[in-house]
Motif scaffolding. Sequence first.
Motif, short mmCIF file in Angstrom:
data_model
loop_
_atom_site.label_atom_id
_atom_site.label_comp_id
_atom_site.label_asym_id
_atom_site.label_seq_id
_atom_site.Cartn_x
_atom_site.Cartn_y
_atom_site.Cartn_z
N GLY A 15 29.11 4.35 -21.03
CA GLY A 15 30.02 5.06 -21.11
C GLY A 15 30.47 5.81 -22.39
O GLY A 15 29.50 6.03 -23.32
N GLY A 16 31.55 5.93 -22.67
CA GLY A 16 32.09 6.60 -23.89
C GLY A 16 31.70 5.65 -25.16
O GLY A 16 31.67 6.07 -26.22
N LEU A 17 31.47 4.21 -24.97
CA LEU A 17 31.21 3.57 -25.96
C LEU A 17 29.87 3.98 -26.87
O LEU A 17 29.60 3.70 -27.72
CB LEU A 17 31.12 1.97 -25.51
CG LEU A 17 31.06 1.00 -26.64
CD1 LEU A 17 32.49 0.97 -27.57
CD2 LEU A 17 30.73 -0.55 -25.90
N TYR A 18 28.95 4.20 -25.70
CA TYR A 18 27.54 4.68 -26.17
C TYR A 18 27.70 5.79 -27.50
O TYR A 18 27.11 5.70 -28.51
CB TYR A 18 26.78 5.27 -25.28
CG TYR A 18 25.35 5.97 -25.61
CD1 TYR A 18 24.71 5.32 -26.25
CD2 TYR A 18 25.36 7.46 -25.17
CE1 TYR A 18 23.30 6.08 -26.61
CE2 TYR A 18 24.21 7.90 -25.49
CZ TYR A 18 23.33 7.47 -26.41
OH TYR A 18 22.04 8.06 -26.47
N ASP A 19 28.36 6.87 -27.05
CA ASP A 19 28.54 7.81 -28.07
C ASP A 19 29.51 7.42 -29.28
O ASP A 19 29.04 7.67 -30.40
CB ASP A 19 29.42 9.08 -27.42
CG ASP A 19 28.69 9.86 -26.70
OD1 ASP A 19 27.50 10.12 -26.91
OD2 ASP A 19 29.07 10.37 -25.59
N ALA A 20 30.33 6.45 -29.12
CA ALA A 20 31.23 6.21 -30.31
C ALA A 20 30.23 5.38 -31.10
O ALA A 20 30.41 5.58 -32.66
CB ALA A 20 32.52 5.44 -29.79
N GLY A 28 34.39 10.77 -16.58
CA GLY A 28 34.33 9.33 -17.28
C GLY A 28 33.77 8.29 -16.06
O GLY A 28 33.56 8.89 -15.05
N ARG A 29 33.98 7.28 -16.38
CA ARG A 29 33.79 6.05 -15.61
C ARG A 29 34.66 6.17 -14.36
O ARG A 29 35.65 6.19 -14.37
CB ARG A 29 33.77 4.68 -16.10
CG ARG A 29 33.25 3.65 -15.46
CD ARG A 29 33.27 2.30 -16.33
NE ARG A 29 34.41 2.27 -17.35
CZ ARG A 29 35.14 1.35 -17.36
NH1 ARG A 29 34.70 0.19 -16.61
NH2 ARG A 29 36.18 0.91 -18.13
#
Length: 390
Positions: A15-20, A204-205
């Motif tokens: 999720g957003g953690l990949y981009d971060a 998002g998720r």
Amino acid sequence: MTIAFLTASVSRNAGGLYDAVRRLAMEQAALNSSAIRVFGLEDSATYKDLAGWRGIPVTAAAVLGPRSFGYAPQLLQSLASAQPDLLHQHGLWMYPSVACRRWARRSRKPYVVSSHGNLEPWVLRNSAWKKRIAGWLYENPNLRGAACLHALCEAEARAIRAYGLKNPICIIPNGMDLPASLKAPLPDWEDGETCGAKVLLYLGRLHPKKNLLNLLRAWTTVRRGDKAARDWRLVIAGWDQNGYQAQLERAARDLEIEDSVCFPGPQFGDAKHATLCRADAFILPSLGEGLPMAVLEAWAYGLPVLMTPECNLPEGFDAGAALRLGPEPESITPAVDELIEMSDLARATAGARGRQLVRDRFAWPRIAHQMRAVYEWCLGGGPKPDCIVN
């Protein structure tokens, strides 16, 4: 100096953690004063997304047994072979925490842990007994042993302290890139129902923490009570988790709003860009976040945002870039009504404020320099950064 990043997933499945994590690694590599290595667990999208790391060496270890824990015996061996000077772990409650602690004990080198919202009260209450066991077995010693804990915002730092941890904490937000263009072809999900309508987007998720069932209940009230709402469609886009999308689709049918709600599924790359360009506003009624990349991304695209205080971005309210809503349908409804009743100019002005906020406070190069100062301090080679709180 060699810095290793450790994360449960090196793909879009995070999720957003990949981009971060990916963008922080890329910006650290761009500083040219250290080598960056990335370690994680192999999953179904790993080899689709390796190119996104732009040449940074990535090791994805095969998982044995349940993916929810992520036991990967190769992971510790790979970390030892890389011989990093410092390890930066992202995320909690899985085998990478075990590998991090074991690596540190064997190498006698420091590590930083980014909890990414995993010590927030809602997260701790979810599967609480499993987290208590995991904390006793491995996570609490891992957290207590970190040279520094990384919080994305002051609220997350308070949650870390409330958990009982006394380590130094650095408060550094996630970053966000501004898109080069705000134009794109129409997304694939555009059809007769959405064509010409204004779009309120969730992206998002699909998970209970995001509070989407209450959003659907509020949307029902909005559609019945506000004639202007008939010109809007609610688009709930994202990757399904544990069958939650089917539950949401069932709720939309039961509430008789399925003609005004669209579930286009995951959006990545050009599809994600097209979806964000098509939207007129963004909503995140979440019950708890660290610091949501989805909101930063919406602001980067110039969208006005509706969000709960639990999204931990109070600067959005202060800047007039976001409308506040509570988690209950009775609180979501008036906020959505207010958005719909705003003029196009007022919505565009709020979105422009969000875009400026991203430019001023969440630019990746600025954040990379802050994190680099933390690494140097942990290694004994620099002064204590201003972002550190004891």
